[in-house]
Scaffold this motif. Structure first.
Motif, PDB file in Angstrom:
ATOM      1  N   ARG A 158     -38.440 -15.376  27.638  1.00  0.00           N
ATOM      2  CA  ARG A 158     -39.331 -15.824  28.706  1.00  0.00           C
ATOM      3  C   ARG A 158     -38.518 -16.009  29.979  1.00  0.00           C
ATOM      4  O   ARG A 158     -37.317 -16.282  29.931  1.00  0.00           O
ATOM      5  CB  ARG A 158     -40.047 -17.124  28.326  1.00  0.00           C
ATOM      6  N   THR A 159     -39.200 -15.857  31.100  1.00  0.00           N
ATOM      7  CA  THR A 159     -38.560 -16.082  32.397  1.00  0.00           C
ATOM      8  C   THR A 159     -38.680 -17.548  32.761  1.00  0.00           C
ATOM      9  O   THR A 159     -39.746 -18.161  32.605  1.00  0.00           O
ATOM     10  CB  THR A 159     -39.215 -15.213  33.480  1.00  0.00           C
ATOM     11  N   VAL A 160     -37.588 -18.140  33.200  1.00  0.00           N
ATOM     12  CA  VAL A 160     -37.571 -19.546  33.583  1.00  0.00           C
ATOM     13  C   VAL A 160     -37.178 -19.650  35.049  1.00  0.00           C
ATOM     14  O   VAL A 160     -36.656 -18.693  35.637  1.00  0.00           O
ATOM     15  CB  VAL A 160     -36.588 -20.350  32.700  1.00  0.00           C
ATOM     16  N   PRO A 161     -37.422 -20.794  35.685  1.00  0.00           N
ATOM     17  CA  PRO A 161     -37.063 -20.940  37.106  1.00  0.00           C
ATOM     18  C   PRO A 161     -35.578 -20.662  37.335  1.00  0.00           C
ATOM     19  O   PRO A 161     -34.725 -21.035  36.521  1.00  0.00           O
ATOM     20  CB  PRO A 161     -37.419 -22.394  37.412  1.00  0.00           C
ATOM     21  N   ASP A 174     -29.422 -21.940  22.846  1.00  0.00           N
ATOM     22  CA  ASP A 174     -30.322 -21.265  23.775  1.00  0.00           C
ATOM     23  C   ASP A 174     -29.463 -20.524  24.791  1.00  0.00           C
ATOM     24  O   ASP A 174     -28.379 -20.993  25.181  1.00  0.00           O
ATOM     25  CB  ASP A 174     -31.227 -22.261  24.489  1.00  0.00           C
ATOM     26  N   VAL A 175     -29.950 -19.364  25.236  1.00  0.00           N
ATOM     27  CA  VAL A 175     -29.211 -18.546  26.189  1.00  0.00           C
ATOM     28  C   VAL A 175     -30.064 -18.334  27.430  1.00  0.00           C
ATOM     29  O   VAL A 175     -31.275 -18.055  27.325  1.00  0.00           O
ATOM     30  CB  VAL A 175     -28.835 -17.174  25.590  1.00  0.00           C
ATOM     31  N   TYR A 176     -29.460 -18.465  28.592  1.00  0.00           N
ATOM     32  CA  TYR A 176     -30.120 -18.259  29.875  1.00  0.00           C
ATOM     33  C   TYR A 176     -29.312 -17.207  30.632  1.00  0.00           C
ATOM     34  O   TYR A 176     -28.188 -17.462  31.066  1.00  0.00           O
ATOM     35  CB  TYR A 176     -30.187 -19.567  30.654  1.00  0.00           C
ATOM     36  N   VAL A 177     -29.883 -16.014  30.742  1.00  0.00           N
ATOM     37  CA  VAL A 177     -29.169 -14.867  31.287  1.00  0.00           C
ATOM     38  C   VAL A 177     -29.620 -14.617  32.726  1.00  0.00           C
ATOM     39  O   VAL A 177     -30.821 -14.465  32.997  1.00  0.00           O
ATOM     40  CB  VAL A 177     -29.413 -13.610  30.435  1.00  0.00           C
ATOM     41  N   VAL A 178     -28.661 -14.578  33.641  1.00  0.00           N
ATOM     42  CA  VAL A 178     -28.944 -14.341  35.056  1.00  0.00           C
ATOM     43  C   VAL A 178     -28.942 -12.836  35.314  1.00  0.00           C
ATOM     44  O   VAL A 178     -27.954 -12.149  35.019  1.00  0.00           O
ATOM     45  CB  VAL A 178     -27.910 -15.038  35.951  1.00  0.00           C
ATOM     46  N   ASP A 179     -30.032 -12.323  35.844  1.00  0.00           N
ATOM     47  CA  ASP A 179     -30.116 -10.904  36.172  1.00  0.00           C
ATOM     48  C   ASP A 179     -29.232 -10.613  37.375  1.00  0.00           C
ATOM     49  O   ASP A 179     -29.343 -11.269  38.422  1.00  0.00           O
ATOM     50  CB  ASP A 179     -31.559 -10.512  36.470  1.00  0.00           C
ATOM     51  N   GLY A 231     -31.550 -11.940  40.355  1.00  0.00           N
ATOM     52  CA  GLY A 231     -31.296 -13.376  40.290  1.00  0.00           C
ATOM     53  C   GLY A 231     -32.236 -14.112  39.363  1.00  0.00           C
ATOM     54  O   GLY A 231     -32.105 -15.325  39.180  1.00  0.00           O
ATOM     55  N   SER A 232     -33.206 -13.415  38.756  1.00  0.00           N
ATOM     56  CA  SER A 232     -34.113 -14.067  37.817  1.00  0.00           C
ATOM     57  C   SER A 232     -33.353 -14.449  36.550  1.00  0.00           C
ATOM     58  O   SER A 232     -32.304 -13.869  36.229  1.00  0.00           O
ATOM     59  CB  SER A 232     -35.281 -13.142  37.471  1.00  0.00           C
ATOM     60  N   ILE A 233     -33.867 -15.420  35.831  1.00  0.00           N
ATOM     61  CA  ILE A 233     -33.186 -15.935  34.645  1.00  0.00           C
ATOM     62  C   ILE A 233     -34.115 -15.793  33.444  1.00  0.00           C
ATOM     63  O   ILE A 233     -35.273 -16.226  33.476  1.00  0.00           O
ATOM     64  CB  ILE A 233     -32.758 -17.396  34.836  1.00  0.00           C
ATOM     65  N   THR A 234     -33.576 -15.224  32.370  1.00  0.00           N
ATOM     66  CA  THR A 234     -34.331 -15.003  31.140  1.00  0.00           C
ATOM     67  C   THR A 234     -33.781 -15.903  30.042  1.00  0.00           C
ATOM     68  O   THR A 234     -32.566 -15.985  29.842  1.00  0.00           O
ATOM     69  CB  THR A 234     -34.240 -13.530  30.695  1.00  0.00           C
ATOM     70  N   HIS A 235     -34.708 -16.553  29.330  1.00  0.00           N
ATOM     71  CA  HIS A 235     -34.336 -17.509  28.287  1.00  0.00           C
ATOM     72  C   HIS A 235     -34.584 -16.904  26.912  1.00  0.00           C
ATOM     73  O   HIS A 235     -35.656 -16.378  26.628  1.00  0.00           O
ATOM     74  CB  HIS A 235     -35.165 -18.787  28.449  1.00  0.00           C
ATOM     75  N   TYR A 236     -33.567 -16.987  26.039  1.00  0.00           N
ATOM     76  CA  TYR A 236     -33.667 -16.610  24.634  1.00  0.00           C
ATOM     77  C   TYR A 236     -33.361 -17.858  23.805  1.00  0.00           C
ATOM     78  O   TYR A 236     -32.399 -18.576  24.102  1.00  0.00           O
ATOM     79  CB  TYR A 236     -32.666 -15.514  24.273  1.00  0.00           C
ATOM     80  N   LEU A 254     -22.958 -13.530  34.519  1.00  0.00           N
ATOM     81  CA  LEU A 254     -23.262 -14.947  34.389  1.00  0.00           C
ATOM     82  C   LEU A 254     -24.386 -15.161  33.392  1.00  0.00           C
ATOM     83  O   LEU A 254     -25.455 -14.561  33.511  1.00  0.00           O
ATOM     84  CB  LEU A 254     -23.664 -15.560  35.737  1.00  0.00           C
ATOM     85  N   TYR A 255     -24.119 -16.000  32.414  1.00  0.00           N
ATOM     86  CA  TYR A 255     -25.159 -16.501  31.523  1.00  0.00           C
ATOM     87  C   TYR A 255     -24.697 -17.856  30.998  1.00  0.00           C
ATOM     88  O   TYR A 255     -23.513 -18.198  31.043  1.00  0.00           O
ATOM     89  CB  TYR A 255     -25.462 -15.524  30.379  1.00  0.00           C
ATOM     90  N   PHE A 256     -25.656 -18.633  30.550  1.00  0.00           N
ATOM     91  CA  PHE A 256     -25.386 -19.984  30.061  1.00  0.00           C
ATOM     92  C   PHE A 256     -25.803 -20.088  28.599  1.00  0.00           C
ATOM     93  O   PHE A 256     -26.823 -19.521  28.191  1.00  0.00           O
ATOM     94  CB  PHE A 256     -26.173 -21.029  30.863  1.00  0.00           C
ATOM     95  N   THR A 257     -25.022 -20.809  27.801  1.00  0.00           N
ATOM     96  CA  THR A 257     -25.451 -21.188  26.463  1.00  0.00           C
ATOM     97  C   THR A 257     -25.598 -22.702  26.409  1.00  0.00           C
ATOM     98  O   THR A 257     -24.818 -23.437  27.039  1.00  0.00           O
ATOM     99  CB  THR A 257     -24.457 -20.727  25.389  1.00  0.00           C
ATOM    100  N   VAL A 258     -26.603 -23.162  25.677  1.00  0.00           N
ATOM    101  CA  VAL A 258     -26.873 -24.591  25.551  1.00  0.00           C
ATOM    102  C   VAL A 258     -26.917 -24.939  24.069  1.00  0.00           C
ATOM    103  O   VAL A 258     -27.696 -24.360  23.310  1.00  0.00           O
ATOM    104  CB  VAL A 258     -28.207 -24.977  26.218  1.00  0.00           C
TER     105      VAL A 258
END
Length: 530
Positions: free
Chosen positions: A373-376, A405-410, A414-419, A436-440
């Motif tokens: 899903r796309t997140v802010p 959880d993974v948040y990948v920056v396009d 600049g959009s961010i996709t959440h897995y 750039l991507y984030f793991t939580v």
């Protein structure tokens, strides 16, 4: 996949209808996948018909949580399989905090029947072979073919250590379970895990002397945070040790066991006493050394490699065998990558692994994209999305330090996709092409404390990385490199929503990483793949 003329060809073939096999069957059936599950016994859950021998589970069943949200309640329900029917949750079957194994067996039977899972019972697998991209599974006089085989057979049998004379020991699998059978005896129990302590506890009021022996010290769950280490309900024997009852836990190597008349002799070498040796005499010797996988059904075309220690299959981050493509492992056999850390050995952990595995299988074999899903993409909105997940998810709670959880920056928009709910090592493999991507994840503090019940705390956001209790950790990655990390302060009630302690520190961290000139800035982005 189109079934062959014999009707025995499927895309997915699951071997084993214990809790792991049933959970994966449920997810594949709900997705409309072509699968069949083979079970050697006449009903589900054969392991739990026999074990634990004293019939009391160590998995928690906290029925009264004060929570109305079923997702949050799952954090303390260690026995339910994931499904959409509240009537098919384990607390409907037992109110006991440590429930009986027979209640779990009854639950598993109902789960299979109510969901009408495609299980063929009384079909033991004799041999598995692979030719090209196809497996052939020989079972009960038939041959079943599949592109993908998932082994959910659980433990195959007892692990027997290499000790001269070990054949003289009675195994956990067939030893007497009544403590009265050991009245006034001197008993040596080989092993110091939960099965050893379970066995010792049953004879505590009957045996004259109980010794638990292994080379390594006892690992207590309240110090390691791992539910497979020795649990607090078995503390009576440890009390007895220090209260001079002559019961004890021995750190030693057992060099040899032999029979001497009506007794047994054990030659030992202490591992924490400068090599001191001793000769001890016992009336009974019991083996409680755990279990190992059974690989005898595999022929050489698909014999899976084992993880270090030899008891478990070696698996990739996506739960696939490291050396046999198309062969996967489910249930307790999928614990090698978080061994003795998170809960992949137990229902409350592997149920989430299997939800993820089903999605990865469907993506690979059926072309169904992994859910996202796309997140802010602004720091405030992304902070809110991340905190909503860590405050609500039971998967991140239970599979701490493993699922993320993974948040990948396009890199272009600049959009961010959440897995959601991916193993962190799998996420790095999958998204390593991104700048750039984030793991939580949720993580504990450091591994060792002098006294876990007297930890000096520093409850300020600047020292959140010193938190001892479970708390959120956000990592920023550039390709395969972790470039930054933000801990959020621990909270007694596991609510990470305080504006000063949680929201602002995370928002500032994300703003710094998303700022121009940082990895993820559109002007410095390079292409990546998902």
């Amino acid at each position: 996949m189109t079934a062959g003329a014999d009707g025995h060809t499927h895309r997915y073939l699951i071997v084993g209808a214990g809790p792991g096999g049933l959970q994966l069957s449920y997810f594949l059936q709900r997705a409309g996948a072509d699968y069949l599950t083979l079970e050697r016994e006449a009903a589900p859950g054969g392991f739990f018909r026999r074990y634990p021998r004293h019939r009391r589970l160590i998995s928690l069943n906290k029925v009264h949580t004060g929570q109305k949200d079923p997702e949050i309640a799952l954090r303390w329900d260690w026995n339910s399989l994931l499904n959409d029917e509240q009537e098919l949750m384990f607390p409907r079957y037992s109110q006991e905090y440590f429930p009986r194994a027979d209640d779990l067996v009854r639950y598993l039977q109902d789960f299979q029947r109510r969901h009408r899972l495609n299980v063929r019972f009384s079909t033991p697998v004799d041999r598995i072979e692979k030719s090209g991209e196809r497996f052939a599974v020989h079972a009960a006089g038939r041959v079943f073919h599949a592109e993908c085989v998932i082994m959910a057979t659980g433990w195959g049998g007892p692990y027997i250590p290499d000790i001269p004379g070990i054949e003289l020991a009675r195994g956990y699998e067939d030893m007497p379970v009544s403590g009265e059978d050991f009245t006034d005896q001197r008993v040596l129990i080989i092993g110091k895990g939960n099965s050893a302590f379970e066995t010792a506890q049953a004879m505590l009021g009957h045996a004259a002397v109980i010794h638990l022996a292994s080379p390594s010290p006892v690992r207590l769950a309240w110090t390691s945070k791992h539910p497979g280490h020795v649990r607090g309900q078995y503390g009576a024997l440890l009390d007895s040790y220090w209260f001079k009852t002559l019961h004890g836990v021995l750190e030693c190597r057992i060099d040899r066991i032999w029979r001497d008349g009506d007794h047994f002799k054990a030659a030992i070498t202490y591992t924490l006493a400068d090599g001191e040796q001793a000769l001890l005499e016992y009336d009974s010797v019991l083996r409680c050394t755990g279990f190992t996988m059974d690989s005898t059904v595999f022929d050489d075309s698909c014999l899976p490699e084992r993880a270090p220690g030899g008891r478990l299959p070696a698996i990739r981050p996506d739960f696939r065998s490291v050396n046999v493509d198309g062969l996967y492992f489910a249930g307790t056999l999928m614990q090698a990558r978080d061994f003795k850390r998170a809960s992949s050995a137990f229902i409350d952990g592997f149920r989430y692994n299997l939800r993820t595995m089903a999605a990865l299988l469907r993506e690979r074999y059926d072309g169904v994209p992994l859910e996202r899903r796309t997140v802010p993409s602004d720091p405030d909105g992304l902070t809110a999305a991340m905190l909503e997940r860590v405050n609500h998810s039971s998967a991140l709670w239970t599979q701490f330090e493993y699922l993320c959880d993974v948040y990948v920056v396009d890199e272009t928009t600049g959009s961010i996709t959440h897995y959601a709910d991916l193993p962190e090592d799998y996420a790095v493999d999958r998204f390593c092409g991104h700048a750039l991507y984030f793991t939580v994840t949720l993580r504990w503090g450091r591994r060792e404390y002098p006294d876990v019940f007297a930890i000096q705390r520093h409850p300020t956001p600047e020292r959140a990385d010193e938190s001892a209790f479970l708390h959120p950790v956000v990592r920023a990655w550039r390709y395969r490199e972790q470039v930054a990390e933000q801990h959020l302060l621990e909270d007694l009630m596991a609510r990470w929503l305080d504006p000063a302690r949680h929201v602002r520190p995370l928002c500032d961290f994300l703003a710094a990483r998303l700022a121009p000139g940082e990895p993820g800035d559109p002007q410095s982005r390079t292409s990546g793949s998902s």
